[in-house]
Design an enzyme around this catalytic site. Sequence first.
Site, PDB file in Angstrom:
ATOM      1  N   GLY A  44       0.826  -1.207   0.000  1.00  0.00           N
ATOM      2  CA  GLY A  44       0.000   0.000   0.000  1.00  0.00           C
ATOM      3  C   GLY A  44       0.858   1.254   0.000  1.00  0.00           C
ATOM      4  N   SER A  45       0.363   2.290   0.664  1.00  0.00           N
ATOM      5  CA  SER A  45       0.959   3.630   0.528  1.00  0.00           C
ATOM      6  C   SER A  45       2.308   3.808   1.209  1.00  0.00           C
ATOM      7  CB  SER A  45      -0.021   4.678   1.049  1.00  0.00           C
ATOM      8  OG  SER A  45      -1.148   4.751   0.202  1.00  0.00           O
ATOM      9  N   ILE A  46       2.758   2.881   2.056  1.00  0.00           N
ATOM     10  CA  ILE A  46       4.112   3.044   2.606  1.00  0.00           C
ATOM     11  C   ILE A  46       5.151   2.968   1.485  1.00  0.00           C
ATOM     12  CG2 ILE A  46       3.487   2.157   4.889  1.00  0.00           C
ATOM     13  CD1 ILE A  46       4.898  -0.489   4.146  1.00  0.00           C
TER      14      ILE A  46
END
Length: 603
Positions: free
Chosen positions: A319-321
């Site tokens: 995801g966004s990490i």
Amino acid sequence: MNYGRVKFLLAVFFIGLVALVGRLAYLQIVKGDYYYKISEKNHLRIIVTNPARGKIYDRNGILLAYDEPTFQLYTYPYLVKRGRTVKERMESLYTLEKRLDEILGIKLDPKVRDRLIRGYSTKVILKKRLTDIQVRKFYNNWQKFDGVFLEVVPRRVYTEYARYMPHVLGYVGYPSKEELRNNPDLSPDMLIGKSGVEKMFDKYLRGEHGIKTATVDARGRIVEILMEKQPKRGSDIYLTIDARLQKIAYESFAQSGQKSGAVIMVDPKNYDILVLLSYPIYDIQKFSDGLSKKEWIQLVNNKYKPLFNKAIYGIYPPGSIFKIIVGLAALQEGVITPYQKILSGAEIAIGRWVYRNWDPSGCGRINVMQALEVSCDTFFYQVGIELGAERISYYTKLFGIGERLNPDIEKRKSRVPTPQWKAHYIGEPWYLGDTINYSIGQGFLAITPFDSTKLLVPVLNGGFVVKPRLLKAYFDMEKRRFVETEGEVFRKLDINSFYYTVIKKGLYRVVYGARGTAKLLATAPIKNAGKTGTAQVFRHKKRKVKIDKWELQNHAWFVDFFPYKKPKYVLSVFVEHGIGGSKTAVPITKAIIEKMFQQGIVK
């Protein structure tokens, strides 16, 4: 031909043969019982003495595992199956069973009984871990147990702190037939490491078994020791793990009410692993001593997989990490400049496909630091398209993701896709939509929770890709001294150091910015910075539809570092099916930092 001479020789040969047969008949029939008893009186026996395994300590000297002496009963089948007929031998075995039950309260396991019936000179363990009462009764009635012996054997004991790290420490067991065949230094009843640290550093912990050659009488008692070599105790080892932090991580996760996940904490300077938690855990002592069939079935059937080490074996979309890598790659490649603002709306359209931002209101004109703050998908869609899949993969691998920097620890590689990878494994071409998904940590990309720490370690230590370390030191038993293990630098990244500062500022805004996705951490007692991540597992046709089934909910991530100005800790929290990073991973992170502050570990 001299027939007289031939007759004479034949007569001599015949008389000799008759004499030999007669002597054999006499020895076998007349004196058979006598010589049978004589032959039983003395035997040569090789006795193996197992060494105590080395102790395991954490980095601060907290004891995690050690050996304690226990008693077990053993015998050799030929000693308890006395008699010349099958009936006599079975009666002898039955007498032993009866005395074990009546005097010691020990009922033979059917498998043990079968080994006694079928075996001859192979050692058979009748009962492990005798109680003090059983040991006392055996000594008081030793004359009733001819051919049965009591010996001291080590039992692996795990301390209170060890219970928070069963996946790290692993367990010990007896060698398999293959292990015995491949390693002549092992003995059948010698405990060796089977998983985790116990296996990883078995060469230090195991020690060397002793050996004794002795003559024994018909009852198996030692008459004379011919040769003896004393066992050598294994070396003590000191892990990089901080037992206090491991406990804090476990308690914080457990108190959150979340069902499954992982927590990893490392030192960014040298990549010392301070915490390696897979949740839920299992009872390491019970697992080591032996589980009942019911307990084993419960563990195996638990849908949250307590036996599975999610921290190093689990593989999930980040995801966004992952936007940390994409942002840094875009800066280094000149796709964007640090303060360049890009209009990032609610969605972008590629042909008939529409790719939306997580926030339907869009992000407006923002730079990369602001994009990290609000985790703007449409900003990174545009940046990702400009970068292209090949360059995204290049920088991902440059950071060590998808590479086992320490194969002893990292058992599974993260999946870093490329167009060639997709063509080979999926049999389809790479589409622009694949790049768009890739740019926000979705699609074919999948990483281990451990690999998530690689997103930050080079950013914080000046661009060095370092070998992760789990063994801090060991005590050399031969030289009687401590030996510190050495770190290893794989490469220095050729990235402008100012861009690391830009990324760190963006991650600071995630916590302290007005629109930050981890504002809950702004009240933590230590200045910190990080990145939230929510990885989609199941996509509903309608937007904003609540998904109740646990297995279909999104995964939640948060990667953090603190203190902000002089980072000593990189912390990654992964919550399997945790709905969202802000919702579940951030509160766990805050709980960990607060407990560390309360206990004076960090200031």
